[in-house]
Design a protein around this motif. Structure first.
Motif, PDB file in Angstrom:
ATOM      1  N   SER A  21     -11.723  -5.537  -1.207  1.00 17.30           N
ATOM      2  CA  SER A  21     -11.728  -6.978  -0.890  1.00 17.30           C
ATOM      3  C   SER A  21     -10.372  -7.666  -1.065  1.00 17.30           C
ATOM      4  N   ASP A  22      -9.318  -6.887  -0.979  1.00 19.36           N
ATOM      5  CA  ASP A  22      -7.999  -7.514  -0.982  1.00 19.36           C
ATOM      6  C   ASP A  22      -7.735  -8.076   0.425  1.00 19.36           C
ATOM      7  N   PRO A  23      -7.202  -9.305   0.518  1.00 18.19           N
ATOM      8  CA  PRO A  23      -7.029  -9.903   1.850  1.00 18.19           C
ATOM      9  C   PRO A  23      -5.979  -9.203   2.723  1.00 18.19           C
ATOM     10  N   TYR A  24      -5.137  -8.366   2.124  1.00 17.04           N
ATOM     11  CA  TYR A  24      -4.055  -7.773   2.925  1.00 17.04           C
ATOM     12  C   TYR A  24      -4.313  -6.318   3.324  1.00 17.04           C
ATOM     13  N   LEU A  25      -5.532  -5.832   3.047  1.00  8.04           N
ATOM     14  CA  LEU A  25      -5.804  -4.407   3.322  1.00  8.04           C
ATOM     15  C   LEU A  25      -5.629  -4.034   4.794  1.00  8.04           C
ATOM     16  N   ASP A  26      -5.919  -4.988   5.688  1.00  2.25           N
ATOM     17  CA  ASP A  26      -5.874  -4.663   7.124  1.00  2.25           C
ATOM     18  C   ASP A  26      -4.479  -4.720   7.712  1.00  2.25           C
ATOM     19  N   ASN A  27      -3.517  -5.180   6.947  1.00  2.00           N
ATOM     20  CA  ASN A  27      -2.206  -5.405   7.558  1.00  2.00           C
ATOM     21  C   ASN A  27      -1.082  -5.005   6.601  1.00  2.00           C
ATOM     22  N   ASP A  28      -1.223  -3.815   6.015  1.00  2.00           N
ATOM     23  CA  ASP A  28      -0.199  -3.361   5.069  1.00  2.00           C
ATOM     24  C   ASP A  28       1.114  -3.111   5.824  1.00  2.00           C
TER      25      ASP A  28
END
Ligand code: BEZ
Ligand code: FE
Length: 289
Positions: A240-247
């Protein structure tokens, strides 16, 4: 003047001529790499129609990346990470899948000889803000059997997104552990948060111009060294980290997601370094090597 000297050199002929100069190699692998570099870099210049001015800017940029780097901070790695080169080397090196768990990026903040600590001790050497965390790790063989005697190095950023090296402080939030007979190791720290890639070097302004993402999802770096097996360099990510999809450095893999549970004071036995906290985040992850 010989007949071989062209009056007007054509673009593809220049590539062929350059490659012909590597004609009596003493190092075949280096020759293979250099020839591919020539082919791909010539194709790149031709594809984008690179101007003299742009190439001068490019050379100045590469020079600034090297000049900015030192023993503690390697901006060249940051550039390689940003361009996806480091992630591609990870994928290519992992073609034979030597470990079940995905390998992903060492990053620029690893230092060798991190402090050797007892399991379940704290990796904090100073008070840092944040929610107390207990990391419970396990290392297994592919058949699920515990892997005893693995050396596991961990390192992570402060809640404010800086590593000790960046904050200019002594060693902090790093440690080296050894798995026990159950394949277990553990440590306490603070629950990490997502953080921006180092913004103070020459890479960030260029990446800003192309609107490349700069926030990394929260993670803990790990280097697992099983006895007589290849080492595994990877990260553990938090769900549930908000940046997982755009590392920005493309390090996230589905199998690297930890399990996280909230544990209230007194609800279960926890290491003494976090026993006084009202709430701790218990992070569990199993590495399969
Ligand atoms: C890191 O996670 O520490 C990191 C990885 C790649 C570039 C910069 C930082
Ligand atoms: Fe990191």
């Amino acid at each position: 003047m010989t007949n071989d000297v062209p009056k007007r050199l054509q673009e593809p002929d220049l590539t062929a001529q350059t490659l012909n100069r590597f004609d009596k190699p003493s190092d075949l692998r280096l020759t293979e790499i250099m020839q591919a570099l020539v082919k791909h870099s010539h194709a790149f210049v031709r594809d984008v129609g690179l101007t003299h001015r742009e190439w001068q800017d490019g050379i100045a940029f590469l020079r600034s990346v090297a000049d900015f780097s030192d023993d503690k901070r390697n901006e060249v790695i940051l550039l390689s990470d940003h361009l996806g080169i480091s992630a591609m080397v990870d994928l290519v090196s992992d073609r034979e899948k030597t470990t079940e768990t995905s390998a992903t990026g060492l990053g620029p903040f690893y230092i060798p000889d991190q402090p050797v600590l007892e399991n379940d001790s704290s990796i904090l050497t100073s008070d840092v803000p944040g929610i107390p965390m207990w990391f419970e790790g396990r290392v297994e063989h592919a058949d699920g059997a515990p892997f005893e005697g693995c050396i596991v190095e961990v390192w992570q950023a402060h809640e404010d997104g800086l590593y000790d090296l960046q904050a200019g402080e002594a060693i902090n939030m790093r440690g080296t552990f050894k798995t026990d007979a159950q394949g277990r190791f553990g440590f306490t720290a603070v629950y990490p948060k997502g953080y921006p890639l180092p913004p103070d070097g020459p890479v960030k302004p260029v990446m800003d111009k192309v609107k490349s993402a700069f926030m990394r999802p929260a993670h803990i770096h790990t280097l697992v060294r099983p006895p007589e097996r290849p080492p595994l360099v990877t990260h553990v990510f938090l769900p549930s980290d908000p940046y997982l999809d755009n590392d920005p450095v493309m390090g996230v893999r589905a199998d690297l997601m930890a399990q996280v549970v909230d544990v209230s004071k007194g609800a279960e036995r926890v290491p003494k370094t976090v026993a006084q906290a009202e709430l701790i985040k218990k992070v569990r992850y199993t590495f399969v090597v």
